[in-house]
Write a protein that holds these residues in place. Structure first.
Motif: not given
Length: 483
Positions: A33-37, A71-74, A76-84, A188-195
């Motif tokens: 989101d936009l930065c606040h004061v 979580d917030k980025i995921i 908001r991205a879903n709400e706007e229909g764009i990738s994270c 539906g969430e971004p993910a990376w491989e790990s052990p």
């Protein structure tokens, strides 16, 4: 130079780990989101701290991160229909627009969390190996009771603590305060491989990994807002020291809140103004001066009236600049008594020293700003006696050089008076621009040369009705916006 260390709750002599060099890490924004004061305050505070350390001769390596997956980025991205990734870069661009406007310089390194997954997984695996973390159904948690000093930054007793802000309550955990280092992936969430399977990092591990990569196991200053002390910075400290077996940070610095109606301004409470909201109506320098006018650790009560007061103070500065410019150009006046020169010379000579004393006392910008306006008062008082002579010219030139140097450290008052008034025309939405003002002044000057005082007065009144004030001087007519 002394700084207040949140870790020890005391002002301490500032002695960096390596002579002449400072490693500094500040938690950046989560870009959903936009930065606040509130973000503006933290950014301005640590921008000035960095600038002052450089002014004092230190070689500063300044790191400030972006959290670009959570979580917030995921959501908001879903709400706007764009990738994270698209969402994050959209708000990183908006962040830079805001920071450029309020005079916050880029950090030396501005890492993105998603570009440092390898460094995070290495630390997490190390914590598992030395029994400070455990795996649970694809998630990994830090076991707080394995780190005896947990709570030393926030001064909280482990036995009496409850799960709080950003501490996920999960009945599977060994201890309610155990915090997540790695989250197993969900559809539906971004993910990376790990052990431990596909997933993404927890919030706290990001800063431990990025600060370690760019500043080492131990560094000088870690900064952020007071709301980050617990749990974020507490958890950062615990996992870092549990992993490296070394002190994490020497000095912890935290800026105070901005309050609105005596309540902390935040997005979660919905009682915030974005930086862009403020800059539609107020000059960016007013926001910066408003923030620097309070010591960084103290809370600030936000109001538009205070921003207007800041604009009035700024106008005092630029009005003085115009007065000095006119004096140096006209060189008209009278010889003054040597005692008057000496009195003002002592003010000029002491100015830098008083500024340094204020800033050396835990970066006391409020006192430093006070010294600037007291110096302006003394300068105007000296000009009031209409001094004249070579020594006077040298004194005033020296005074302006000192002002420029000091204000440069705070990154305020760096424009011309004309740029300042043009900004006011735009933000006050005056129905006139600089070219029109100058054209009307030219017409008025022609009327005055023909002694058509009626027309000259009509033009003055017309400009005044549009918020423009004229001042007739010996060789020119200058204008300013009514503040």
């Amino acid at each position: 130079m002394k700084v207040y260390n949140t870790l020890t709750s005391e002002k301490e002599e500032f002695t960096p780990l390596r002579e002449g060099s400072v490693g500094m890490y500040v938690c950046g924004v989560t870009v959903y989101d936009l930065c606040h004061v509130g973000h503006a305050r933290s950014a301005i505070v640590f921008d000035v701290i960095r600038r002052y350390l450089v002014y004092k001769g230190y070689n500063v390596r300044f790191v400030k991160n972006f959290t670009d997956v959570d979580d917030k980025i995921i959501k908001r991205a879903n709400e706007e229909g764009i990738s994270c990734n698209e969402l994050a870069h959209k708000y990183i661009a908006a962040y830079y627009d805001d920071m450029d406007a309020i005079g916050v310089a880029r950090a030396d390194v501005e890492p993105l969390a998603t570009q440092h997954i390898q460094q995070m997984t290495e630390i997490i695996q190390g914590l598992i190996d030395n029994a400070h973390a455990y795996v649970l159904d694809g998630d990994v948690y830090f076991a707080v009771d394995t780190f005896e000093q947990y709570g030393k930054l926030s001064k909280r007793d482990l036995g009496g603590m409850e799960a709080g802000a950003r501490v996920a309550v999960d009945s599977r955990k060994r201890n309610p305060l155990d915090f997540v280092l790695w989250k197993g992936s969900k559809a539906g969430e971004p993910a990376w491989e790990s052990p431990w399977g596909a997933g993404r990092p927890g919030w706290h591990i990001e800063c431990s990994a990025m600060s370690r990569k760019y500043l080492g196991d131990t560094f000088d200053i870690h900064g952020g807002g007071a709301d980050l002390i617990f749990p974020h910075h507490e958890n950062e400290l615990s996992q870092s020291e549990a992993y490296t077996k070394k002190p994490f940070v020497k000095y912890w610095l935290h800026n105070g809140f901005i309050n609105l109606d005596k309540e902390k301004m935040s997005k979660s409470l919905g009682n915030f103004f974005t930086i862009k909201d403020i800059l539609r109506d107020f000059d960016p320098e007013a926001l910066r001066l408003f923030i620097l006018g309070t010591h960084y650790r103290s809370p600030i009560d936000f109001s538009q009236e205070q921003l207007r007061d800041a604009e009035t103070s700024i106008d005092r500065y630029y009005s003085t600049v115009i007065r000095v410019e006119t004096f140096l150009r006209d060189k008209r006046g009278k010889e003054v008594k040597p005692a008057q020169d000496e009195s003002f010379r002592s003010v000029v000579d002491a100015f830098r020293e008083r500024f340094v004393e204020a800033m050396d006392d835990d970066f006391n910008t409020a006192l430093a700003v006070g010294h600037i306006f007291e110096f302006l008062r003394q300068l105007n008082k000296y000009l009031d006696v209409r001094p004249y002579g070579e020594e006077t010219t040298r004194l005033i030139t020296s005074a302006m050089a000192a002002l420029s140097e000091v204000c440069g450290v705070l990154n305020i008052f760096g424009r011309t008076p004309q740029q300042w008034y043009q900004s006011l025309i735009i933000r006050r939405r005056l129905s006139i621009d600089e070219a029109e003002v100058n054209a009307m002044i030219d017409t008025r000057n022609q009327a005055r040369s023909l002694k058509d005082w009626k027309k000259a007065d009509e033009i003055r009144r017309a400009l005044q009705a549009k918020g423009i004030i004229l001042e007739d001087r010996v060789d020119a007519t200058v204008w300013k916006v009514k503040v």
